[in-house]
Design a protein around this motif. Sequence first.
Motif, PDB file in Angstrom:
ATOM      1  N   LEU A  53       2.560  43.808  66.582  1.00  0.00           N
ATOM      2  CA  LEU A  53       3.828  43.117  66.370  1.00  0.00           C
ATOM      3  C   LEU A  53       4.172  43.046  64.881  1.00  0.00           C
ATOM      4  O   LEU A  53       5.325  43.240  64.487  1.00  0.00           O
ATOM      5  N   LYS A  54       3.196  42.785  64.047  1.00  0.00           N
ATOM      6  CA  LYS A  54       3.412  42.735  62.604  1.00  0.00           C
ATOM      7  C   LYS A  54       3.940  44.094  62.104  1.00  0.00           C
ATOM      8  O   LYS A  54       4.871  44.162  61.308  1.00  0.00           O
ATOM      9  N   VAL A  58       5.459  46.545  63.960  1.00  0.00           N
ATOM     10  CA  VAL A  58       6.782  46.821  64.526  1.00  0.00           C
ATOM     11  C   VAL A  58       7.850  46.000  63.804  1.00  0.00           C
ATOM     12  O   VAL A  58       8.939  46.504  63.503  1.00  0.00           O
ATOM     13  N   LYS A  59       7.547  44.750  63.489  1.00  0.00           N
ATOM     14  CA  LYS A  59       8.500  43.906  62.765  1.00  0.00           C
ATOM     15  C   LYS A  59       8.821  44.515  61.405  1.00  0.00           C
ATOM     16  O   LYS A  59       9.985  44.579  60.999  1.00  0.00           O
ATOM     17  N   LYS A  60       7.813  44.993  60.696  1.00  0.00           N
ATOM     18  CA  LYS A  60       8.022  45.612  59.384  1.00  0.00           C
ATOM     19  C   LYS A  60       8.851  46.889  59.513  1.00  0.00           C
ATOM     20  O   LYS A  60       9.735  47.143  58.697  1.00  0.00           O
ATOM     21  N   LEU A  63      11.069  47.558  61.888  1.00  0.00           N
ATOM     22  CA  LEU A  63      12.439  47.156  62.203  1.00  0.00           C
ATOM     23  C   LEU A  63      13.168  46.627  60.971  1.00  0.00           C
ATOM     24  O   LEU A  63      14.345  46.915  60.765  1.00  0.00           O
ATOM     25  N   GLU A  64      12.484  45.859  60.136  1.00  0.00           N
ATOM     26  CA  GLU A  64      13.086  45.330  58.920  1.00  0.00           C
ATOM     27  C   GLU A  64      13.444  46.435  57.927  1.00  0.00           C
ATOM     28  O   GLU A  64      14.320  46.259  57.082  1.00  0.00           O
ATOM     29  N   SER A  65      12.772  47.578  58.046  1.00  0.00           N
ATOM     30  CA  SER A  65      12.993  48.693  57.123  1.00  0.00           C
ATOM     31  C   SER A  65      14.121  49.619  57.553  1.00  0.00           C
ATOM     32  O   SER A  65      14.540  50.478  56.778  1.00  0.00           O
ATOM     33  N   LYS A 119      -2.476  42.750  69.692  1.00  0.00           N
ATOM     34  CA  LYS A 119      -1.018  42.694  69.805  1.00  0.00           C
ATOM     35  C   LYS A 119      -0.403  42.053  68.568  1.00  0.00           C
ATOM     36  O   LYS A 119       0.709  42.388  68.197  1.00  0.00           O
ATOM     37  N   SER A 120      -1.127  41.156  67.902  1.00  0.00           N
ATOM     38  CA  SER A 120      -0.565  40.538  66.699  1.00  0.00           C
ATOM     39  C   SER A 120      -0.409  41.555  65.572  1.00  0.00           C
ATOM     40  O   SER A 120       0.595  41.537  64.850  1.00  0.00           O
ATOM     41  N   ALA A 141      19.465  47.929  69.261  1.00  0.00           N
ATOM     42  CA  ALA A 141      19.112  46.632  69.844  1.00  0.00           C
ATOM     43  C   ALA A 141      20.124  46.225  70.915  1.00  0.00           C
ATOM     44  O   ALA A 141      19.750  45.723  71.979  1.00  0.00           O
ATOM     45  N   LEU A 198      19.994  49.711  63.604  1.00  0.00           N
ATOM     46  CA  LEU A 198      19.180  48.741  64.325  1.00  0.00           C
ATOM     47  C   LEU A 198      20.029  47.934  65.299  1.00  0.00           C
ATOM     48  O   LEU A 198      19.641  47.732  66.453  1.00  0.00           O
TER      49      LEU A 198
END
Length: 80
Positions: A38-39, A41-43, A45-47, A34-35, A57, A53
């Motif tokens: 998550l890493k 998915v976070k990248k 979303l930041e893109s 999951k880590s 959200a 977004l």
Amino acid sequence: MGEKLTCVVCGRKFSVGQGILLSFGKNTYNFHSKSCALKFVKKVLESLEISELERVADKVAEEYSKILKERAERTAKKIA
């Protein structure tokens, strides 16, 4: 031995049935934990474009807010 998948974030190999698989359209991404998921998915979303977004959200947060409100109403004490 069974088929092995490779985590797209760290490259670790793991067995089918383990880990996390995310599908977006025709693409599937494999993560051993999951880590790593998550890493990734976070990248992603930041893109994204910030206005898109925020719109998505807000929509998702509203859906969860409705679910929590319904749950609270179901579990509230009913006074007759």
